[in-house]
Design a protein around this motif. Sequence first.
Motif, PDB file in Angstrom:
ATOM      1  N   ILE A 433      87.328  46.278   1.091  1.00  9.81           N
ATOM      2  CA  ILE A 433      88.405  47.260   1.066  1.00  9.81           C
ATOM      3  C   ILE A 433      88.152  48.215  -0.097  1.00  9.81           C
ATOM      4  O   ILE A 433      88.521  47.933  -1.244  1.00  9.81           O
ATOM      5  N   PRO A 434      87.487  49.324   0.156  1.00 12.10           N
ATOM      6  CA  PRO A 434      87.220  50.273  -0.932  1.00 12.10           C
ATOM      7  C   PRO A 434      88.495  50.988  -1.344  1.00 12.10           C
ATOM      8  O   PRO A 434      89.454  51.077  -0.577  1.00 12.10           O
ATOM      9  N   ALA A 659      78.878  47.576  13.009  1.00  7.12           N
ATOM     10  CA  ALA A 659      79.206  48.886  12.464  1.00  7.12           C
ATOM     11  C   ALA A 659      80.177  49.626  13.372  1.00  7.12           C
ATOM     12  O   ALA A 659      80.020  49.615  14.598  1.00  7.12           O
ATOM     13  N   PRO A 660      81.183  50.267  12.819  1.00 13.13           N
ATOM     14  CA  PRO A 660      82.096  51.071  13.640  1.00 13.13           C
ATOM     15  C   PRO A 660      81.343  52.199  14.338  1.00 13.13           C
ATOM     16  O   PRO A 660      80.380  52.742  13.796  1.00 13.13           O
ATOM     17  N   GLY A 676      79.869  52.087   4.719  1.00  9.44           N
ATOM     18  CA  GLY A 676      79.359  53.371   5.156  1.00  9.44           C
ATOM     19  C   GLY A 676      80.198  54.504   4.619  1.00  9.44           C
ATOM     20  O   GLY A 676      81.424  54.384   4.485  1.00  9.44           O
ATOM     21  N   SER A 677      79.546  55.614   4.298  1.00  8.21           N
ATOM     22  CA  SER A 677      80.223  56.805   3.823  1.00  8.21           C
ATOM     23  C   SER A 677      80.358  57.788   4.980  1.00  8.21           C
ATOM     24  O   SER A 677      79.367  58.176   5.601  1.00  8.21           O
ATOM     25  N   ARG A 678      81.598  58.165   5.279  1.00 12.79           N
ATOM     26  CA  ARG A 678      81.861  59.062   6.393  1.00 12.79           C
ATOM     27  C   ARG A 678      81.586  60.515   5.986  1.00 12.79           C
ATOM     28  O   ARG A 678      81.483  60.836   4.790  1.00 12.79           O
ATOM     29  N   VAL A 684      84.235  53.204   4.470  1.00 13.96           N
ATOM     30  CA  VAL A 684      84.733  52.084   5.251  1.00 13.96           C
ATOM     31  C   VAL A 684      83.701  50.963   5.170  1.00 13.96           C
ATOM     32  O   VAL A 684      82.492  51.217   5.125  1.00 13.96           O
ATOM     33  N   CYS A 685      84.170  49.732   5.099  1.00 11.04           N
ATOM     34  CA  CYS A 685      83.279  48.570   5.020  1.00 11.04           C
ATOM     35  C   CYS A 685      83.601  47.606   6.148  1.00 11.04           C
ATOM     36  O   CYS A 685      84.735  47.563   6.640  1.00 11.04           O
ATOM     37  N   TRP A 686      82.620  46.814   6.559  1.00  9.38           N
ATOM     38  CA  TRP A 686      82.833  45.826   7.600  1.00  9.38           C
ATOM     39  C   TRP A 686      82.042  44.564   7.265  1.00  9.38           C
ATOM     40  O   TRP A 686      81.122  44.585   6.463  1.00  9.38           O
TER      41      TRP A 686
END
Length: 701
Positions: A433-434, A659-660, A676-678, A684-686
Amino acid sequence: MGINEELRDHFGRRAGGIRVEPSSLREIRARARRRRRNQRLAAGITVLALIAGIIISVQAIANDNESPLETRFVDTPEPSVATPQPEDGDRSQDVRPPETENGDKKSLTPPATPEQTPTHTPEPTVPVTETQPAEPEQTPTHTPEPTVPVTETQPAENGGAEPSQSGTAMIPEPVAAPAPDDRYTAIFAGGFHTCGLRTDQTVLCWGDIINQPDGLFTAVATGSFHACGLRTDQTITCWGGDVSGETSPPQGQFLSVAAGNGYSCGLGTDQTITCWGFSGWGTTKVPPGQFTAITARASHVCGLRTDQYVVCWGYNRSGETEPPFRQFIDVVAGLEHTCGLRPDHTVECWGDNSHGQLDAPQGQFNSISTGGWHTCGLRPNQTATCWGYNYYGQIFTPPGEYLWISTGLEHTCGIRINQTAVCWGRNYDDRTIPPPGQFTAIDSEATFSCGLRPDQTIECWGEDFAGVLDAPEGLFVSVNVGSAHACGVRVDGTATCWGHHGSGRASPPSGQFLSVAAGWLHSCGLRPDQSVTCWGGNREGQTNAPAGQFITLDVVGDNACGLRPDRTVACWGSTVTLGPDTNPPEGQFTSVSVGDGGHACGLRPDQTIFCWGNSTAGQTDAPSGEFSAVFSGRFNACGLRLDQTAECWGLGSEGQLAAPQEPFTALAAGRNFTCGSRPDQTVVCWGNGNRTALLPEYFSP
């Protein structure tokens, strides 16, 4: 290759999670400030909740003044009390060992949790003498005692727990009860996961391992990173991490199952024991004969023979495989200690006693369970008593009666008489949770991540040990995360590191750098003249950077690889990570990324990915097609396709490959999670970033 090299750090691709001590008074004060802030916030929330409760109660009485107001009491833990956490990132003892003052490593054995073995009372026969196996080269090292005391607030009751023998006790974190529909007949606490056997004989796991199989089971055993279950047809099924074949049981029928660190064992219907998986400690070298019970944890195994005498094998660092020549009706293996239940139902333990885990209280017990450095038992009156290491409150058993108790590495779980589960002890920070807001760059490792904000400041999140989240103030142009420290390049070109300072890893030399990269015991930087300078521990030659120029640099664990101006790759450091020959494949690359799963991946000029090294979990099986970037994790890797979607491969048992389906501009792969950086610069992290071994409702069945 040893299991401590294969599983150096269950928490990150660069072998982080080292139990460390605070490096400066500044770190202690920073933690105190955060703790006071959290306490003030918790107090404010509590006041608001009380006000809301009063308002609701008054309204309820006004609406129905013909019937008295009912008060419902729910069996839940006490409200949480904010307590400081120790300055360590030790998630298990499979992490890379702490270094000595000169940077040399001490090997450390990760623990696993033995299954609860039913008590047997066979007829005694003539006792036999067992010969101890030779001691292997790898030496597990127990975690040192935390040196920074913390304020302890004793609970009103501790359920019969004996006082802590060592360490400064902390209040156990409150644990919400499982969902009302979840009733259990047995519970099994592992290193960083817990599995429960439901009343319908299905299995539910929470924590690190959540992919339990379907079907009916009669028993479960939780290892360091995997679990095994005994099905109703007496066959064994295992799941979770698989590095040495520990989740590939043999065919046949079994009476019970046990799981250790990288290996598993089963007691066959013929009363012989079979073990499979990693054999470096001699854990799979089973002595002949017949047994009625088996237990395993970390690097040693014990069995109860039909004559009620105990024989142990595997690694013997502290005498844990040297049982007394007496009869027992049950035996359980801990990290570096073992305990047995005598025919008179008293407890006798042997092995390491650094935290009082051998000092069993007097009286009778119906069952016992050994954890990392603590032990628990159930009394005949169904109350639980625990003793030993208590830094995280793992021996503060909640009051009440229990049907079952199971100890993990640093937490404990029990089943109440109403068949609900409750756990106490250490919980872990959520690292997937960034923080909200924008980032221009991110890097993930071990148990934490750091990101570079658009205003060129650094913010880190995850588990805070050794000050890794205490990013220094000021403006930076880049940040890189290591196992237990991080480094950044300031706008003036100088390097600054923070976190664990052991071996000098966080003490960069003066001068300017284009970039820096943090490993385990060392760090490296790329100078403006394109030469590489490394500092820190050099046991594996990881600071002996080759001469010449480089345009990019990647450091992981004890290894480093760099891309030269002619687009060829050069690597140096440990020969363990990338095999006996650290030389990468021939040909040109546009980028290279080193993982800590014994592999590395590079992006070719034709935009295809080529990986080499260890492929135990399929981490070198890169998919075909064109990519713009590649990122290596622990036993996994991810690539960024030309359409900006992410594709991951390798070990995915904890969701780190899922990955989303959305565009990304950059990725960062950790041990069991990926971030990942959008395009909008949010992150967002998974994956399984929450190593919570305590709360089953956090994870869906």
